[in-house]
Write a protein that holds these residues in place. Structure first.
Motif, PDB file in Angstrom:
ATOM      1  N   UNK A 107     146.180 -52.728  89.070  1.00 25.87           N
ATOM      2  CA  UNK A 107     144.837 -53.249  89.329  1.00 25.87           C
ATOM      3  C   UNK A 107     144.894 -54.079  90.606  1.00 25.87           C
ATOM      4  N   UNK A 108     144.261 -53.586  91.652  1.00 22.26           N
ATOM      5  CA  UNK A 108     144.288 -54.274  92.944  1.00 22.26           C
ATOM      6  C   UNK A 108     144.728 -53.328  94.039  1.00 22.26           C
ATOM      7  N   UNK A 109     144.227 -53.567  95.257  1.00 19.82           N
ATOM      8  CA  UNK A 109     144.547 -52.669  96.361  1.00 19.82           C
ATOM      9  C   UNK A 109     145.021 -53.382  97.608  1.00 19.82           C
ATOM     10  N   UNK A 110     145.730 -54.498  97.437  1.00 19.71           N
ATOM     11  CA  UNK A 110     146.211 -55.257  98.585  1.00 19.71           C
ATOM     12  C   UNK A 110     147.698 -55.101  98.830  1.00 19.71           C
ATOM     13  N   UNK A 111     148.286 -56.120  99.482  1.00 21.29           N
ATOM     14  CA  UNK A 111     149.698 -56.086  99.859  1.00 21.29           C
ATOM     15  C   UNK A 111     150.615 -55.906  98.658  1.00 21.29           C
ATOM     16  N   UNK A 112     150.405 -56.695  97.597  1.00 25.86           N
ATOM     17  CA  UNK A 112     151.298 -56.624  96.439  1.00 25.86           C
ATOM     18  C   UNK A 112     151.212 -55.267  95.760  1.00 25.86           C
ATOM     19  N   UNK A 113     149.995 -54.728  95.626  1.00 28.92           N
ATOM     20  CA  UNK A 113     149.820 -53.428  94.988  1.00 28.92           C
ATOM     21  C   UNK A 113     150.549 -52.342  95.769  1.00 28.92           C
ATOM     22  N   UNK A 114     150.371 -52.347  97.091  1.00 30.64           N
ATOM     23  CA  UNK A 114     151.042 -51.320  97.890  1.00 30.64           C
ATOM     24  C   UNK A 114     152.556 -51.480  97.832  1.00 30.64           C
ATOM     25  N   UNK A 115     153.047 -52.721  97.955  1.00 29.14           N
ATOM     26  CA  UNK A 115     154.495 -52.949  97.939  1.00 29.14           C
ATOM     27  C   UNK A 115     155.110 -52.477  96.622  1.00 29.14           C
TER      28      UNK A 115
END
Length: 405
Positions: free
Chosen positions: A8-16
């Motif tokens: 859930x989420x589409x930022x830096x942490x999600x991509x990493x």
């Protein structure tokens, strides 16, 4: 469920997280639920090079669209999760559909605090910078000669002030606390950064609150400050901190406290659910903290990916941060929370200086202003758990490399 991981989420942490899982050759099905219309992209440049027009959105993307298909990552843009059912292990999406999971990961980030409507926070011309759309709208306002009020003297506010001043706008910064950067830096660092901004013509007013914004036909035209003075303004940029996006997790019965509480492995109070990045409250040196930084988002997400893939190593944070303002690069290693002493060391080049933080005699952080050598040395010392010889450190002619011996 077929072993599916839902992120859930589409930022830096999600991509990493998903990139590391695929790098580890973990082939489980992955679905990323991203609220924004854009593929995951870098956020720090939004208040710097992107706002200056030096970078376009396509250059901020972590990977192009083809990467997700090639790595069998199902990414659903402009979509949110409205409910998490931990018993059934399924999430309900904003389109009404449901998606089962075996493992769930929260990478929901944080949301900038806004000024209340009761004091004019809903007027046109008042901005926060959370996503590229905010930055696009603000960029249209950045015209030479216009007057900008920055509310909040933290890093985000000061970076925006530097951009505005560089573009030829008149800038006033107000900070309610005794000094700018009070929550995140020492008095010595605050003084250095204050002098940099004032040398560029920024009007910094500390111990100064905002009483209200004054509007003209629905658009901000002035600000009445706490001392009764009125400042004419064309644009207001708000940088008064963020709130962790933990409402969905809280509603699902997970333990939260302005963030989703996790253990050293990134696990929440539900063993099948993880959290990482700005939304996570993690254990660190007998404290529970949120680390709002790209470095933590990446490192914690990669550590969680290894755990999900079958690893056993806990996440051991080594915080570092940075901030670009004008031609000044501020690099920070460690976390100065609770320091009881600082030492200021002039650098070898004009304009370079470092501030070293100690707690009970132990080195806990270093701020390096245009001083890469001090930053690298401090970071290595912190990672090794070493405290430098104070006499050597205090001597600006000494070789910092000697501290690593």
């Amino acid at each position: 469920m077929s072993g599916r991981l839902v992120v859930i989420g589409g930022g830096q942490a999600a991509f990493a997280l998903v990139a590391k899982l695929r790098a580890l050759n973990d082939q489980r099905p992955i679905t990323v639920i991203a609220a924004e219309a854009s593929l995951p992209y870098q956020r720090p440049p939004l208040s710097k090079k992107y706002l200056l027009g030096e970078l376009t959105l396509d250059r901020l993307l972590y990977r192009p669209e083809t990467w997700y298909a090639e790595h069998q990552v199902d990414i659903r843009l402009s979509t949110t999760v409205t409910r998490v059912d931990r018993v059934a292990r399924e999430v309900t999406l904003s389109d009404g559909s449901k998606l089962g999971y075996e493992t769930l990961a929260f990478a929901t980030g944080a949301t900038p605090r806004r000024l209340p409507a009761s004091i004019g926070g809903d007027l046109a011309g008042v901005y926060v910078v959370r996503d590229y759309r905010d930055a696009d709208q603000l960029a249209e306002e950045m015209k030479p000669g216009r007057r900008v009020l920055v509310v909040g003297g933290g890093y985000i506010g000061l970076e925006a002030a530097a951009v505005a001043r560089s573009l030829g706008l008149e800038v006033t910064v107000i900070e309610m606390a005794d000094r700018i950067l009070q929550r995140v830096a020492s008095a010595a660092t605050s003084a250095i950064v204050r002098d940099i901004h004032r040398s560029h013509g920024v009007d910094i007013r500390e111990r100064m609150g905002l009483h209200r914004l004054i509007g003209d036909n629905g658009r901000v035209s002035a600000a009445e400050l706490a001392d009764g003075s009125v400042v004419p303004v064309d644009v207001v940029i708000v940088g008064i901190g963020v709130t962790a996006n933990d409402a969905l997790a809280h509603g699902a019965g997970l333990e939260t406290a302005n963030g989703i509480i996790v253990d050293r492995y990134g696990r929440t109070s539900d063993p099948a659910t993880f959290a990482m990045g700005d939304c996570a409250v993690l254990p660190w040196q007998d404290m529970r903290i949120r680390l709002e930084s790209v470095q933590n988002a990446v490192d914690q997400a990669e550590a969680v990916a290894a755990i999900i893939a079958g690893g056993t190593n806990p996440y051991d944070p080594h915080p570092w941060f940075w901030s670009d303002q004008y031609d000044v690069k501020l690099q920070i290693a460690g976390f100065g929370l609770g320091h009881d002493e600082t030492l200021v060391r002039p650098g070898q080049r004009e304009g370079s200086v470092s501030v070293w933080y100690f707690r009970e005699g132990k080195l806990i952080a270093v701020d390096a202003i245009n001083d890469a050598k001090a930053y690298v040395t401090g970071k290595k010392l912190l990672e090794a758990g070493k405290t430098p010889d104070r006499k050597v450190l205090a001597d600006p002619q000494s070789d910092l490399k000697a501290l690593l011996g």
